[in-house]
Design an enzyme around this catalytic site. Sequence first.
Site, PDB file in Angstrom:
ATOM      1  N   ARG A 112      22.264  74.361  27.583  1.00  0.00           N
ATOM      2  CA  ARG A 112      21.275  74.001  28.603  1.00  0.00           C
ATOM      3  C   ARG A 112      21.324  74.971  29.771  1.00  0.00           C
ATOM      4  NH1 ARG A 112      24.344  74.636  31.959  1.00  0.00           N
ATOM      5  NH2 ARG A 112      26.063  73.338  32.692  1.00  0.00           N
ATOM      6  N   ASP A 139      26.116  65.785  39.718  1.00  0.00           N
ATOM      7  CA  ASP A 139      26.077  64.711  38.698  1.00  0.00           C
ATOM      8  C   ASP A 139      27.312  63.823  38.813  1.00  0.00           C
ATOM      9  OD1 ASP A 139      27.738  66.744  37.686  1.00  0.00           O
ATOM     10  OD2 ASP A 139      26.992  66.588  35.623  1.00  0.00           O
ATOM     11  N   SER A 190      26.795  75.769  28.943  1.00  0.00           N
ATOM     12  CA  SER A 190      27.247  74.537  28.325  1.00  0.00           C
ATOM     13  C   SER A 190      27.604  74.642  26.842  1.00  0.00           C
ATOM     14  CB  SER A 190      26.149  73.493  28.536  1.00  0.00           C
ATOM     15  OG  SER A 190      26.603  72.239  28.316  1.00  0.00           O
ATOM     16  N   ASP A 201      25.474  67.793  31.094  1.00  0.00           N
ATOM     17  CA  ASP A 201      25.379  68.664  29.924  1.00  0.00           C
ATOM     18  C   ASP A 201      25.166  67.862  28.641  1.00  0.00           C
ATOM     19  OD1 ASP A 201      26.126  70.291  31.978  1.00  0.00           O
ATOM     20  OD2 ASP A 201      28.142  70.679  31.239  1.00  0.00           O
ATOM     21  N   ASN A 253      35.817  79.636  32.359  1.00  0.00           N
ATOM     22  CA  ASN A 253      36.149  78.507  31.494  1.00  0.00           C
ATOM     23  C   ASN A 253      36.698  77.409  32.394  1.00  0.00           C
ATOM     24  OD1 ASN A 253      37.398  76.627  29.895  1.00  0.00           O
ATOM     25  ND2 ASN A 253      38.349  78.111  28.524  1.00  0.00           N
ATOM     26  N   LYS A 254      35.875  76.358  32.592  1.00  0.00           N
ATOM     27  CA  LYS A 254      36.265  75.384  33.619  1.00  0.00           C
ATOM     28  C   LYS A 254      37.500  74.560  33.246  1.00  0.00           C
ATOM     29  CE  LYS A 254      32.757  71.829  32.586  1.00  0.00           C
ATOM     30  NZ  LYS A 254      32.155  72.470  31.428  1.00  0.00           N
TER      31      LYS A 254
HETATM   32  C1  GLA Z   1      29.593  71.607  34.510  1.00  0.00           C
HETATM   33  C2  GLA Z   1      29.804  70.106  34.278  1.00  0.00           C
HETATM   34  C3  GLA Z   1      28.559  69.315  34.681  1.00  0.00           C
HETATM   35  C4  GLA Z   1      28.131  69.680  36.099  1.00  0.00           C
HETATM   36  C5  GLA Z   1      28.057  71.197  36.293  1.00  0.00           C
HETATM   37  C6  GLA Z   1      27.790  71.611  37.708  1.00  0.00           C
HETATM   38  O1  GLA Z   1      28.621  72.088  33.656  1.00  0.00           O
HETATM   39  O2  GLA Z   1      30.081  69.850  32.915  1.00  0.00           O
HETATM   40  O3  GLA Z   1      28.789  67.957  34.531  1.00  0.00           O
HETATM   41  O4  GLA Z   1      28.989  69.098  37.018  1.00  0.00           O
HETATM   42  O5  GLA Z   1      29.224  71.850  35.854  1.00  0.00           O
HETATM   43  O6  GLA Z   1      26.547  71.192  38.123  1.00  0.00           O
END
Ligand code: GLA
Length: 458
Positions: free
Chosen positions: A43, A52, A145, A190, A233-234
């Site tokens: 996305r 979110d 994502s 996401d 990479n979060k």
């Molecule tokens: C990541 C998280 C989402 C959102 C975005 C920032 O993609 O998975 O849930 O918080 O960051 O908007």
Amino acid sequence: MAGDVPYTASIQLLEEPRLLKLKKTFVSKFKSTPKFYARAPGRVNLIGEHIDYCGYAVLPMAIEQDILIAAEPLSIPVIHLANTNSSYLDFSTNANDIEINRTKPLWHNYFLCGFKGIKEHCSLDCPSGMNCLIEGTIPPSSGLSSSSALVCCAGLATLMANGKSLPKVELAELCSKSERYIGTEGGGMDQSICFLAEKGTAKLIEFNPLKATDVRLPEGAAFVIANSCVAMNKAATSHFNIRVMECRLATKLLAKSKGLDWKATTKLQDVQVKLKLSLEEMLAVVEEVFHPEPYSIEEIGGNLGISLKELRAEILSQNTQDVTTFKLYQRAKHVYSEAARVLQFKKICTEAPDDAVQLLGDLMNQSHASCKDLYECSCPELNQLVDICLQFGAVGSRLTGAGWGGCTVSMVPMDKLEKFLANVKEAYYKNSDHMLALEENSLFATNPGGGAMIFLEA
Ligand code: GLA
């Protein structure tokens, strides 16, 4: 209602060369044939960043790039995973003994999140084993994502392999929760757009209850994704969770200062709802309650009247236990103003005034400035890319997704698109650092794509 749209379709593989190719690779790998194919898109978020998980609505659309899984249910409880990209190594595990690595998650851990989510949600005591061949076209760690698409695709494939079905909204919610097994405290945008997307329209995604509403984008403009080529990479860093914790702490302090039950108030949106104030009024409350200097953990604990031990155990996530200062004023200000921008964006798309493109572009620019200055989730390369995009004709440009790297999304008038692409290519990618990226499709215009699907051979 989006939840009622079926996600299973019959397909002639011959008409889908990509599925046919995947089938051939599956056959040579597993010496048997796939029984179905699951697809889940990536996305791009047009506006509404990092809100979110604070309860606020966001405005993403699905893109064409996706995760595709060719799958075969097995009668023995074993999961075999393979990837068409040889840098992602094969993985096998017992279906009853799922272990998810949170510290250095490899690709298969995202699959396991989806698998475990379905196993638990559907109370599957003996889940079906599976052979799965996975192919991904979403650039990894780029803010588009790819990881959530893998979680959702795995969830959908597991559901199908076990002969179950669930409404899309329920699937989206459970996949949002199950991605947290990896340790990130994402908000659900996401996974929601992954299941609720429909071709041709962006969506306003609202939470509690989860709901997706069509947002028709203006016809005179294209949305262009550009990869900064800085990987983010979060799950591998604590940037993301620190922001989630800052918002959580800001919530507690705001609630406490306004005499609300702060322990029962978890999101910035809850404070607004409980105080019955507008977003603008909430911005005034932020000015009144917070100081701009960072808060020390001692100050926060003192303010809430709890010990540091309690604060860490009850409020902070595992990977933020060592953080000692938190910026509460800046983060809360970003969240309430960004939430307002999302609603304005939706309103402009609905009312479609003559200057819609310009107005939407302005909102995107404000969003980027807020992400950069207040939320501090940008990076020099993203800022440079945004500047280049604006210089070559975008009316709005901003980072998209979690940030700290990854992609920008820009709104470009149709008649300027071709020149824009050529100029941005020249200005950003032809400098040696980003050269390689060009071949990997780092700059492209995108249209709203469809949501996750199962394909059965016709
Ligand atoms: C990541 C998280 C989402 C959102 C975005 C920032 O993609 O998975 O849930 O918080 O960051 O908007």
